[in-house]
Structures are given as C-alpha cells and as structure tokens.
Write a protein that holds these residues in place. Sequence first.
Motif, mmCIF file in Angstrom:
data_model
loop_
_atom_site.group_PDB
_atom_site.id
_atom_site.type_symbol
_atom_site.label_atom_id
_atom_site.label_comp_id
_atom_site.label_asym_id
_atom_site.label_seq_id
_atom_site.Cartn_x
_atom_site.Cartn_y
_atom_site.Cartn_z
ATOM 1 N N GLN A 46 -8.500 10.758 4.022
ATOM 2 C CA GLN A 46 -7.210 10.543 4.682
ATOM 3 C C GLN A 46 -7.402 9.353 5.610
ATOM 4 O O GLN A 46 -8.244 9.398 6.514
ATOM 5 C CB GLN A 46 -6.788 11.794 5.451
ATOM 6 C CG GLN A 46 -6.533 12.944 4.518
ATOM 7 C CD GLN A 46 -5.692 14.032 5.164
ATOM 8 O OE1 GLN A 46 -5.214 13.900 6.270
ATOM 9 N NE2 GLN A 46 -5.513 15.098 4.423
ATOM 10 N N ALA A 48 -5.565 5.962 7.897
ATOM 11 C CA ALA A 48 -4.354 5.516 8.585
ATOM 12 C C ALA A 48 -3.937 4.117 8.115
ATOM 13 O O ALA A 48 -2.761 3.778 8.143
ATOM 14 C CB ALA A 48 -4.578 5.510 10.092
ATOM 15 N N ALA A 101 3.637 6.381 3.332
ATOM 16 C CA ALA A 101 2.560 7.356 3.477
ATOM 17 C C ALA A 101 2.588 8.295 2.277
ATOM 18 O O ALA A 101 3.637 8.546 1.689
ATOM 19 C CB ALA A 101 2.738 8.142 4.772
ATOM 20 N N THR A 125 -5.318 9.643 0.721
ATOM 21 C CA THR A 125 -3.996 9.834 1.330
ATOM 22 C C THR A 125 -3.830 8.858 2.481
ATOM 23 O O THR A 125 -4.682 8.788 3.377
ATOM 24 C CB THR A 125 -3.848 11.277 1.846
ATOM 25 O OG1 THR A 125 -4.026 12.174 0.752
ATOM 26 C CG2 THR A 125 -2.466 11.499 2.455
ATOM 27 N N THR A 127 -2.004 8.218 5.760
ATOM 28 C CA THR A 127 -1.331 9.112 6.716
ATOM 29 C C THR A 127 -0.233 8.429 7.522
ATOM 30 O O THR A 127 0.636 9.099 8.056
ATOM 31 C CB THR A 127 -2.357 9.731 7.680
ATOM 32 O OG1 THR A 127 -3.031 8.670 8.381
ATOM 33 C CG2 THR A 127 -3.354 10.598 6.934
ATOM 34 N N GLN A 128 -0.297 7.077 7.631
ATOM 35 C CA GLN A 128 0.728 6.336 8.370
ATOM 36 C C GLN A 128 1.288 5.256 7.458
ATOM 37 O O GLN A 128 0.522 4.485 6.869
ATOM 38 C CB GLN A 128 0.133 5.695 9.626
ATOM 39 C CG GLN A 128 -0.366 6.701 10.629
ATOM 40 C CD GLN A 128 -0.978 6.021 11.856
ATOM 41 O OE1 GLN A 128 -0.851 4.824 12.050
ATOM 42 N NE2 GLN A 128 -1.640 6.814 12.686
#
Length: 177
Positions: A46, A48, A101, A125, A127-128
């Motif tokens: 994950q 950002a 995202a 993934t 996330t932002q």
Amino acid sequence: MKARATLTSMKVIAVGLLAMLASMIGVGSATAHSVVLSSNPENGAQIAAAPERVSVTFNEALQESFASLTVVGPDGNLWTKGDPSVEGATVSAELGELGQAGDYTIAFRVTSADGHPVSGTRTFTLTQAGSGTPGAAADSSGDSGSGGIPLWPFVAAGVLVFGAGLWFALRTPRERN
C-alpha cells in the motif's frame, strides 16, 4: 530355442524400460523457469505515491527480447510510459504520477535465460489519489495461456517412437522355406 527368444525379449524390455526411466530423470530440472524474487512496489504493498519506475526482479538473467511490463489502474487504463527495459535479472518501466486511488496491477511477460517465457501479475494499492493522466485503455484481448510450447506433443511422439521400437524388437521373425 523358444526359451532363448523369451530371454532375449525380456532383456530388450528391461533395457527399454531403463532407457525410458533414465531419459525422464532430467525432466524436473529442465522444466524449471525463472521465478519472481521481488517487485517495486512489492506485491500487495500500500503506497501513497508512485515510484518513478516499476520493476520486477527474477532469480536469473532475462533475455532483452520480447519483454513486456505494464501497469493497469483501477480505471482499466495503462499507466506505464514507454517500453520496458531489461538489465540482468530485472525488467522495469517508467511509471510517473498515478491517478485515482485503488488497486493497480503490474503485468509482466519476459523470456528467461533458458528461452522459456514467464508471465504473471503483482498488485499494489495506491492509498492517495494522484494527478497523473492515464494512457490508453488496457487491451482485454490478451491470451490467458501459460505461454511457451506445449509439452504433450513431444511426450506423445516419444511414446509412439518407443512403442514402435519395442514392437520391432519383439516381433517374431517369420521362417523362410
């Protein structure tokens, strides 16, 4: 005379079976392919923000020909920029800023040093949300096969050749008058 022919037939069968067994011993190591050691981003990570380049590293050197590496976003669009490059055991591609995202999929197809194609996927993934611009829609017509040349025709041909040789060795010759 008949006992000698039976003994000879048994020897031929035994030698044939030993030859077949000996030829199968190396099959396990011959089917080994490159395996993924790591990726950037790591599988399941994950993050950002996106890295500048996405990469997949294998356990052995790769051939530079026919390498493919793409990143498909949750929107179904391509996010890699340009063609992938291969350096030793690593294939990589420029990534740049990502968009919404969600889950992104790294899809790869490379040719290992022994000539076998290896393909697979890794996911990460975001996330932002980023402000990147997507590329074209991902091609949904890709094949879902394992790639490479199928093994079964060679096995079938080997069985047929072995059977024909065994038949020829065991047939009883006709007596001539």
